[in-house]
Enzyme design. Structure first.
Site, short mmCIF file in Angstrom:
data_model
loop_
_atom_site.label_atom_id
_atom_site.label_comp_id
_atom_site.label_asym_id
_atom_site.label_seq_id
_atom_site.Cartn_x
_atom_site.Cartn_y
_atom_site.Cartn_z
N GLN A 9 0.72 -4.48 -7.02
CA GLN A 9 1.04 -5.89 -6.80
C GLN A 9 1.61 -6.53 -8.06
O GLN A 9 1.18 -6.21 -9.17
CB GLN A 9 -0.21 -6.63 -6.35
CG GLN A 9 0.11 -7.85 -5.51
CD GLN A 9 -1.05 -8.27 -4.61
OE1 GLN A 9 -1.79 -7.42 -4.14
NE2 GLN A 9 -1.18 -9.54 -4.38
N SER A 94 -3.17 0.83 -7.99
CA SER A 94 -3.86 -0.01 -7.01
C SER A 94 -3.30 0.23 -5.62
O SER A 94 -3.39 1.34 -5.10
CB SER A 94 -3.80 -1.47 -7.45
OG SER A 94 -4.65 -2.28 -6.66
N LEU A 95 -2.67 -0.78 -4.98
CA LEU A 95 -2.10 -0.55 -3.65
C LEU A 95 -1.09 0.59 -3.67
O LEU A 95 -0.85 1.25 -2.65
CB LEU A 95 -1.45 -1.82 -3.11
CG LEU A 95 -0.03 -2.16 -3.57
CD1 LEU A 95 1.03 -1.55 -2.67
CD2 LEU A 95 0.17 -3.64 -3.65
N ARG A 119 -6.25 -4.39 4.02
CA ARG A 119 -6.76 -4.45 2.64
C ARG A 119 -6.46 -5.81 2.02
O ARG A 119 -7.32 -6.42 1.39
CB ARG A 119 -6.11 -3.32 1.83
CG ARG A 119 -6.62 -3.15 0.40
CD ARG A 119 -5.92 -1.94 -0.21
NE ARG A 119 -6.37 -1.64 -1.57
CZ ARG A 119 -5.78 -2.06 -2.68
NH1 ARG A 119 -4.71 -2.86 -2.59
NH2 ARG A 119 -6.23 -1.72 -3.87
N HIS A 203 -10.45 -5.53 -8.03
CA HIS A 203 -11.02 -4.42 -8.81
C HIS A 203 -12.23 -4.84 -9.64
O HIS A 203 -12.34 -4.49 -10.82
CB HIS A 203 -9.95 -3.77 -9.68
CG HIS A 203 -8.83 -3.20 -8.88
ND1 HIS A 203 -9.00 -2.11 -8.05
CD2 HIS A 203 -7.53 -3.58 -8.74
CE1 HIS A 203 -7.85 -1.85 -7.44
NE2 HIS A 203 -6.96 -2.73 -7.82
N GLN A 252 -12.08 2.27 -4.84
CA GLN A 252 -10.97 1.67 -5.61
C GLN A 252 -10.94 0.15 -5.49
O GLN A 252 -10.51 -0.56 -6.39
CB GLN A 252 -9.66 2.27 -5.11
CG GLN A 252 -8.44 1.96 -5.92
CD GLN A 252 -7.28 1.55 -5.04
OE1 GLN A 252 -7.39 0.63 -4.24
NE2 GLN A 252 -6.16 2.25 -5.18
#
Length: 312
Positions: A9, A94-95, A119, A203, A252
């Protein structure tokens, strides 16, 4: 040896994917499939905005993935190459880990889009707007960043969320604690602290409700074994077992993105070339994290794809 990597992101921008879709029917297919999977005109939002809708987590996450996978699919189908033949690992920030898994065949495109929509919605819903925050610490290593986070917590949550490279760490937690950390950076010899324009504290343990939601979503849509191992954010190590991949994707959501260590792990087993699809965010981090000489290339446009094909 080569790794294919996928951004997270922050790499979204109005206009993303338009030039590629104009140039390639393969890219248009990807964007249409994602729209169909979500029952949403996401591609129109990507190309036309408005920006305040594109940056919403539930839109930004599938949009960034779609843009990256479109770039890869054009390379594969129009260039006549396959990921499995050209990369020994995939990884994503991440994503981007979902993009990496889609690229390696662990999830199909429609499932990946729906998982990222879920998500994004779950992460946004986990913490009310205004309660959490994130900040980038520039000129900070992981140890100093954690000491700062501990000092600023004062009974609230404040912890390292992203270990991006040796000079950039992101912290996450309650807004008050993160703002205290930013105010204290000079006391810890950190060059600068910058609050990030995000809508939730990603996170960190405050995201536990989102982790629970992803546990359910991934149980209903489990991954297959990827064509090549994925270097997981949570462990900074390669994984191919579908059950382990699923568990790590759940972890995660609340866990640290160990990107600096992930780069080191890939470099340590001989990866010398990193190809970033759909962004120019990870390549500078890779350069700063690598201990030796590595090559990085960002692939966004048809020109980038054609240039890469000459080197594969």
């Amino acid at each position: 040896m080569r790794a294919f990597i996928f951004p997270g992101q922050g790499s979204q921008a109005v206009g993303m994917g338009k030039a590629l879709a104009d140039a390639s029917p393969v890219a248009r297919e990807v964007f249409q499939e994602v729209d169909d999977a979500l029952g949403q005109k996401l591609f129109r939002l990507m190309t036309e905005g408005p920006e305040d809708q594109l940056v919403l987590t539930e839109n930004a996450q599938p949009a960034i993935m779609a843009n990256a996978i479109a770039t890869l699919r054009v390379l594969e189908r129009e260039g006549g190459v396959t990921l499995a033949a050209k990369a020994v690992y995939v990884a994503g920030h991440s994503l981007g880990e979902y993009s990496a898994l889609c690229a390696a065949g662990a999830f199909d495109l429609a499932t990946t889009a729906r998982l990222l929509k879920t998500r994004g919605q779950a992460m946004q819903a986990a913490v009310p707007v205004g309660i959490g925050a994130m900040a980038a610490l520039l000129g900070a290593d992981i140890e100093t960043a954690q000491k700062l986070a501990d000092a600023a917590a004062e009974g609230e949550m404040c912890t390292v969320a992203n270990d991006n490279d040796p000079s950039q760490v992101v912290i996450s937690g309650h807004r008050g604690a993160v703002e205290r950390a930013v105010a204290l950076v000079k006391d810890f010899g950190i060059k600068r602290g910058v609050l990030l324009p995000v809508s939730a504290p990603f996170h960190c343990p405050l995201m536990q409700p989102a982790a629970d939601a992803m546990g359910d979503a991934l149980s209903a849509n489990p991954p297959s074994a990827p064509l090549v191992p994925v270097v997981a954010n949570v462990t900074a190590g390669p994984v191919s077992d579908p059950d382990m991949i699923r568990d790590l994707l759940v972890q995660q959501v609340t866990g640290r993105v160990r990107w600096r260590e992930s780069v080191g792990a890939m470099e340590g087993v001989g990866v010398t070339h990193f190809v970033e699809f759909g962004g120019k965010v990870l390549s500078p981090m890779v350069k700063r994290s690598a201990s030796g000489e590595v090559e990085t290339v960002s692939v966004i446009s048809m020109d980038d794809i054609e240039a890469l094909l000459k080197t594969l």
